[in-house]
Design an enzyme around this catalytic site. Structure first.
Site, PDB file in Angstrom:
ATOM      1  N   SER A 154       1.623  -7.750  -3.205  1.00  0.00           N
ATOM      2  CA  SER A 154       0.927  -6.875  -4.141  1.00  0.00           C
ATOM      3  C   SER A 154      -0.328  -7.553  -4.686  1.00  0.00           C
ATOM      4  CB  SER A 154       1.875  -6.432  -5.257  1.00  0.00           C
ATOM      5  OG  SER A 154       1.269  -5.432  -6.036  1.00  0.00           O
TER       6      SER A 154
ATOM      7  N   ASP B 142      -3.971  -1.091  -6.290  1.00  0.00           N
ATOM      8  CA  ASP B 142      -3.696  -2.500  -6.019  1.00  0.00           C
ATOM      9  C   ASP B 142      -3.429  -2.643  -4.512  1.00  0.00           C
ATOM     10  OD1 ASP B 142      -1.180  -1.398  -5.844  1.00  0.00           O
ATOM     11  OD2 ASP B 142      -0.240  -2.699  -7.326  1.00  0.00           O
TER      12      ASP B 142
ATOM     13  N   ASP C 261      -0.881  -3.043  -2.390  1.00  0.00           N
ATOM     14  CA  ASP C 261       0.109  -2.257  -1.635  1.00  0.00           C
ATOM     15  C   ASP C 261       0.204  -0.825  -2.164  1.00  0.00           C
ATOM     16  OD1 ASP C 261       1.340  -3.017  -4.014  1.00  0.00           O
ATOM     17  OD2 ASP C 261       3.333  -3.223  -3.128  1.00  0.00           O
TER      18      ASP C 261
ATOM     19  N   ASP D 178       1.207   0.702  -4.721  1.00  0.00           N
ATOM     20  CA  ASP D 178       2.338   1.334  -5.416  1.00  0.00           C
ATOM     21  C   ASP D 178       1.943   1.726  -6.838  1.00  0.00           C
ATOM     22  OD1 ASP D 178       2.238  -1.279  -6.360  1.00  0.00           O
ATOM     23  OD2 ASP D 178       4.405  -1.536  -6.442  1.00  0.00           O
TER      24      ASP D 178
END
Length: 456
Positions: A98, A245, A247, A249
């Site tokens: 992340s 961000d 990834d 999520d």
């Protein structure tokens, strides 16, 4: 065998080389296979330079444990959630760190139905097996298969099912993918909306996936990571800015003036959008900032339900309550129809639709809420003795408080203001959030007072 320090409270994260490498990834794959005994699992990885090699080592470990592996390629974490529930397989693993520093990588693990494998729901068991390294010999005849697949089209179908595309009026969106995994998904959504005749213009910045992160590691929660999005919104006269961000999520929104909108107010906005379509539904929220969400949900005829902070807790509570939506002020948004998982793509689509339906700008949609319940934003204090500092604050306000709640850390409510103080699970930090009823000077004064108590 040695201790594996990459196993954290909720996921796997570690410095490359010593804490996390291909050998450790192979052992994690073997351990996951021995513990869950799945038939088939899906794997994906973010844009980090080491993600592909770690993913392939993980795949080898899983195959050696007799597990069939489906590799969806470069992906965001939520694409692994989607693949797991959409295909009905036994679990999934995303290789991602992340927004951690460059020299880190990690993994997020789920079981069937995209349920999280967290500290007390299997992660400690996987850790124990990986540390012991005492695996049965590989049986070549029973070794699992490996296949690369693409689910991008099915995933885009699912995302666009949350809105009615014909509700979209002319809209100009700035999207900053931060050179992470979001870029190709944004390209696919743009192409699909164009094919459907939706009048949406995308202005894409830092859209090309690049594991060297030439524009810095994307974490729009940090003010220094917001400038490029803000400037692009102003320069292009856009209706809204969206930043992700690595990834994706989490999704972060900016209004038509380039102003960053705190995730707290987006929770209220999305709750309202869901309650218009699903009257009387339950909405889950975290305990850090609550008054705006409770007011919005109650006024719209829904039921607000407070849950401990953190994706494993929110997802579990959503399941037990059958809640349609859950939101955290940290920009994590959870959806019942997304197997109760968090998505960074669904929120901005819903907000874009809302802006079109209401005929109001994003700034106008949240302005009244921000004025009604001004908030401090999360303030982190690094302290030698967090527990003693929190006890000091509690003692100071004990007589004055109208309500005390310990769902997550310490929450104290008063007539016109409230606060939440909680220790981080991962570092010696205390996190403070303060809000008031329409009184910015009061909120600021109380924030200052608590910070002085913490540091005294």
């Amino acid at each position: 065998m040695n201790n594996l320090t990459c196993f954290k409270a909720y996921d796997i994260r570690g410095r490359l080389g010593e804490e996390l490498n291909e050998d450790i990834a192979w052992r994690i794959g073997r351990a996951y296979g021995e513990y869950l005994k799945p038939k088939t699992i899906v794997l994906g990885g973010d844009v980090r330079l080491t993600s592909e090699a770690l993913k392939l080592a993980l795949a080898k470990g899983l195959q050696d444990a007799g597990v069939d592996v489906l590799d969806i390629g470069m992906s965001g974490t939520e694409e692994i959630y989607f693949a797991t529930f959409h295909l009905g397989v036994d679990g999934g693993i995303e290789v991602t760190a992340s927004h951690n520093p460059m020299d880190y990588n990690g993994m997020k693990l789920v079981r069937e139905g995209a349920r999280p494998i967290s500290g007390d729901t299997g992660l400690r068991d996987v850790q124990r097996l990986a540390e012991a390294g005492d695996f049965p010999p590989v049986n070549d005849a029973a070794r699992g298969s490996y296949r690369q697949i693409s689910l991008r089209d099915a995933y885009i179908d699912h995302l666009l099912a949350y809105i009615s595309v014909n509700n979209l009026t002319p809209l100009k969106l700035v999207v900053n993918s931060g050179n992470g995994a979001a870029g190709p998904v944004i390209d696919a959504i743009e192409a699909r909306l164009k094919a459907l005749g939706a009048p949406v213009e995308f202005i894409k910045i830092h859209n090309t996936p690049d594991g060297t992160f030439p524009n810095g590691i994307p974490n729009p929660l940090l003010p220094e990571c917001r400038d490029d999005t803000r400037k692009a919104v102003i320069e292009h006269g856009a209706d809204m800015g969206i930043a992700f961000d690595g990834d994706f999520d989490r999704c972060f929104l900016f209004d038509e003036k380039g102003q960053f909108i705190e995730g707290y107010y987006i929770v209220g906005l999305l709750a309202e959008a869901f309650l218009e379509k699903h009257p009387g539904a339950k909405i889950i929220h975290d305990p850090r900032l609550t008054w705006n969400t409770e007011a919005v949900v109650t006024a719209a005829g829904g039921t607000p339900v407070m849950s401990k902070t953190g994706h494993a807790f929110i997802k579990e509570r959503m399941r037990t309550e059958d809640a349609i939506y859950g939101g955290e002020m940290s920009a994590h948004h959870y959806f019942r129809d997304f197997a109760y998982c968090d998505s960074g793509m669904i929120p901005w689509l819903l907000v874009a639709e809302l802006v079109c339906l209401k005929g109001q700008s994003l700034g106008e949609l949240v302005r009244d809420r921000m004025a009604a319940f001004p908030a401090s934003g999360e303030i982190n204090s690094r302290l030698a003795e967090p527990a003693a500092a929190i006890a000091r604050v509690e003692a100071h306000f004990a007589e004055e408080a109208q309500a005390v709640d310990r769902t997550d850390g310490l929450s104290m409510s008063f007539a016109d203001w409230r606060f939440n103080l909680r220790s981080s699970n991962t570092e010696p930090v205390v996190r403070l959030n303060v809000e008031s009823r329409g009184d910015i000077p009061l909120m600021e004064a109380r924030t200052k007072e608590i910070l002085q108590l913490l540091n005294s």
